[in-house]
Design an enzyme around this catalytic site. Sequence first.
Site, PDB file in Angstrom:
ATOM      1  N   ALA A  91       1.321  -0.892  -0.536  1.00 26.54           N
ATOM      2  CA  ALA A  91       0.216   0.384  -0.352  1.00 26.54           C
ATOM      3  C   ALA A  91       0.794   1.158  -0.177  1.00 26.54           C
ATOM      4  O   ALA A  91       1.824   1.065   0.402  1.00 26.54           O
ATOM      5  CB  ALA A  91      -1.006  -0.281   0.993  1.00 26.54           C
ATOM      6  N   GLY A 112      -0.111  -5.736   1.039  1.00 23.07           N
ATOM      7  CA  GLY A 112      -1.442  -5.226  -0.363  1.00 23.07           C
ATOM      8  C   GLY A 112      -1.430  -6.360  -1.804  1.00 23.07           C
ATOM      9  O   GLY A 112      -1.874  -6.592  -2.252  1.00 23.07           O
ATOM     10  N   GLU A 159      -1.422  -9.292  -0.760  1.00 25.92           N
ATOM     11  CA  GLU A 159      -2.986 -10.011  -1.183  1.00 25.92           C
ATOM     12  C   GLU A 159      -3.507  -9.941  -1.816  1.00 25.92           C
ATOM     13  O   GLU A 159      -4.867 -10.853  -2.126  1.00 25.92           O
ATOM     14  CB  GLU A 159      -3.386  -8.719   0.376  1.00 25.92           C
ATOM     15  CG  GLU A 159      -2.878  -9.219   1.760  1.00 25.92           C
ATOM     16  CD  GLU A 159      -3.949  -7.441   1.945  1.00 25.92           C
ATOM     17  OE1 GLU A 159      -4.416  -8.156   3.286  1.00 25.92           O
ATOM     18  OE2 GLU A 159      -2.688  -7.310   1.986  1.00 25.92           O
ATOM     19  N   GLU A 218       3.173  -5.515   6.786  1.00 23.71           N
ATOM     20  CA  GLU A 218       1.748  -4.496   7.521  1.00 23.71           C
ATOM     21  C   GLU A 218       2.459  -3.938   8.972  1.00 23.71           C
ATOM     22  O   GLU A 218       2.556  -3.594  10.077  1.00 23.71           O
ATOM     23  CB  GLU A 218       1.108  -5.525   7.771  1.00 23.71           C
ATOM     24  CG  GLU A 218       0.313  -4.613   6.432  1.00 23.71           C
ATOM     25  CD  GLU A 218       0.900  -6.576   5.535  1.00 23.71           C
ATOM     26  OE1 GLU A 218      -0.049  -6.035   4.144  1.00 23.71           O
ATOM     27  OE2 GLU A 218       1.170  -7.268   5.781  1.00 23.71           O
TER      28      GLU A 218
END
Length: 684
Positions: free
Chosen positions: A60, A97, A100, A120
């Site tokens: 992110a 992300g 993910e 994270e």
Amino acid sequence: MAVRYLIEDQVCLITLDNPPVNVIGQALRAGLVAALEAAEAAGVQRIILTGAGAAFAAGADAREFDTPPVPPHLPDVLARLERLPAIAAINGTALGGGLEIALACRYRIAAPKALLGLPEVTLGVVPGAGGTQRLPRIIGMAKAADLIAEGRTFLAPEALDLGVIDAIAADPVQAARRLPDAVLACHLAAADRPTPAPEPLTTARARAAKRTAGQVAPQVALDLVEAATLPLPEGLARERAAFLALRDSDQARALRHVFFAERAAMGRKPAAPATEITQAVVVGGGTMGAGIAYALDGIGIAVTLVETGAEAAIRARANLQNLFDEAVRRGKLTPEAATARAAGIAVVTGYDALPPAQIAIEAAFEDMAVKRAIFAALDAALPETTVLATNTSYLDVNRIAEGIRHPDRLLGLHFFSPAHVMKLLEVIRASATSDTTFATALRLAQRLKKLPVEAGVCDGFIGNRILTRYRQTTDILLMDGALPWEVDAALEGFGMAMGPYAVQDLSGLDIAYANRQRKNLKAQPGVRYIPIADRMVEELKRLGRKTGAGWYDHGGASPAPSAEVAALIAESSVAAGIRRRAIPAGEIVERAITAMIAEGFDILEEGIARRPADIDLVLIHGYAFPRWRGGPMHHADTLGLPQLLSRITGYAAQDPLSWRVPPLLSRLVAEGRRLADLNLSERA
């Protein structure tokens, strides 16, 4: 455009293209939605997701964490992706992300050197787009817990062993195109897989508590992994709520601050071209000098290590050999490679036959006369263009430079021990240091993968100057009523890796004693002299672990409080006419950390540090200040500068010899500004 797509032959190739590392900002998320809509409208038989350049998607955009979330949100995008016949062609880095996205695909193929992970927790948050729910369904709860709670990154071969990916291919996109329809059809999306079997996470929780003491996110992440036994929509909702709550926490803000500060320091562009270093001279083969020589050798620089005589040269060679032996024990080098590299470092006595090196680094005893004599010899023996660097921890770099030809080529390079391991490097810019010399030092730091922080010339520079003030304050606490083990316990409770007295026992009380004698604090006006530490050395001969007795007794299995030390401290208080009192842990922390912060304000006022974030980096990487508190200057902003001003004003009224209100603090409060504003004004 942040996302490109091409539809042909019933295949939609989607390329994430947001240079340099395809961070997942709002534009990329919107582009991905548009690409998926086009693929669905075309009725393609498969979707292949890949990244442009060297990254798949590096996570992110952390800058968005300080603003309200803007749609489309990644969890919603991935819920749509998961319903489609998608293959992740992981061409490079897939973190946070990025991984993910891959986990929401039915099949994952990675390049051999692709780096993956869900890091994270290192930013004080948890995966927020399904990582804690999909990964346990794919690889099992226990393995997922370890990866997520540690925030560990791993390469494609390990990812294949763990089951995170399904295949490795030199060209993941071509491999995805050739994947048989039957293979893709039999691979279920994570949403369609059974919930993972519950597994006890006791070991993972204990490991996280030890490795990340004081941090909230790792334990929350483990709670979420346990919630993967719930229906997926419920688990995803819990994950998203936890992510948003943690994103706005003090810990997450602190860790983001450190992340951006590190990135700024590592990416700093100098004002002049650097000299590329191929040959180096290191003077002094003790622990520090050997570590520096080993580190330079490790990046392909030819090293000549200088010692004073034959016996010293033998000791230097032994110190080097110990480092290579350790590398073999840890599997970092083969025995053959270690032997070849050790033989490649020349160890010589004297300065008569030195190579025309581009840099010489002195790592000798902390004595001005010794250092000046070394640089006079180096000045005579080496080309006048050679950069000269001193590894002094405290001494005046301007004085060291006096008398050499072209003093603009001299600066300080303060390595931290062990020099081949510690990431921090204070780069001390003397008054005459040229831009080219400074640029050469920054370039060397980058090659060594060090974190360079510029500092000006003063006693102790940034880190050791703050350390001196911190120790002086804790010594005052001893005089007023605390005991060393109480101080250590309080500060370790705050998050320091070790308390100040445990650290002194480890390094040796004689080191700090020698520095105090050099500064002659006893005779300095305007300083509250505390005799306890000097009496420990002079009267009790307690020098720390190496003598079996320091602030603690070291005869048993673990350090123990010392009755002899407690008696000396009590006696010192009586002699000074001080009535001792019990000092609570909160007050110990408040005074000690406030002293760090106050000294940091003075360092900024004097221009010794360029920005508050540089002070934070030095204290985190060199002195084990808790990363999750962001460093002392960020912590000051968290406390609130008006409250800090009120606190120091009270301290100064009680003890004017030890405290004064930093002028910079007063100005910032009057202007309604924060230290973070100074970081922004200095950002390159």
